[in-house]
Scaffold this active site. Structure first.
Site, short mmCIF file in Angstrom:
data_model
loop_
_atom_site.label_atom_id
_atom_site.label_comp_id
_atom_site.label_asym_id
_atom_site.label_seq_id
_atom_site.Cartn_x
_atom_site.Cartn_y
_atom_site.Cartn_z
N CYS A 85 -1.04 -4.97 6.77
CA CYS A 85 -0.90 -3.90 7.76
C CYS A 85 -0.28 -4.45 9.04
O CYS A 85 0.56 -3.79 9.67
CB CYS A 85 -2.26 -3.27 8.06
SG CYS A 85 -3.28 -3.02 6.60
N CYS A 126 0.81 -1.22 0.00
CA CYS A 126 0.00 0.00 0.00
C CYS A 126 0.84 1.27 0.00
O CYS A 126 0.30 2.36 -0.20
CB CYS A 126 -0.93 0.02 1.21
SG CYS A 126 -0.02 0.08 2.77
FE1 FES Z 1 -1.39 0.50 4.39
FE2 FES Z 1 -2.91 -0.66 6.20
S1 FES Z 1 -3.46 -0.09 4.17
S2 FES Z 1 -0.87 -0.10 6.36
#
Ligand code: FES
Length: 142
Positions: free
Chosen positions: A88, A18
């Site tokens: 995450c 992400c």
């Molecule tokens: Fe990036 Fe959770 S979406 S750390």
């Protein structure tokens, strides 16, 4: 949560999934016990929750025992994570491990329990430069 001014080691790590970043701070005493752990998350709510639990879990632990904490344990502690949020939690544990590894690198030591090869969690928690590279590659592909 927040910056630790008297940290023994700091590790910055980013998620290739992400692009979010986390800073992990550890204060480790001469007996290799983690006195204090803090984090700064530039990630999502799941990252903040797992990082927060991780700092709680490692407090008072020997680095060797803190190393053994898996992202699955952390995920269980926060009451489970949906599959799309696994990375995450992995980022939180990866940052912790990168900090522990940095501690021994700084001391010029290599304890027998510390694997030479990066663990899966560390591989998924890229260092700042690696993250920048991974993201620019991803952009190029688009
Ligand atoms: Fe990036 Fe959770 S979406 S750390």
């Amino acid at each position: 949560q927040g910056r630790m001014e008297d940290a023994t080691v700091t590790a910055m790590a980013g998620s290739p999934a992400c692009g979010d970043m986390i800073a992990f701070y550890l204060k480790i005493d001469t007996n290799e016990v983690i006195e204090k752990a803090m984090f700064e998350s530039y990630g999502c709510a799941a990252n903040i929750a797992t990082a927060s639990i991780t700092t709680e879990m490692v407090k008072g632990k020997k680095t060797e025992d803190a190393w053994k904490i898996s992202w699955k344990q952390v995920a269980d502690e926060v009451g489970g994570l949906p599959a799309v949020k696994y990375h995450c939690g992995i980022l939180s544990v990866g940052a912790l491990r990168r900090a522990i590894r940095a501690f021994y690198k700084m001391r010029g030591e290599k304890p027998s329990w510390l694997p030479t090869e990066l663990t899966v969690e560390e591989k998924h928690a890229l260092e700042e430069e690696e993250l920048a590279e991974a993201l620019s590659k991803r952009l190029e592909k688009q």
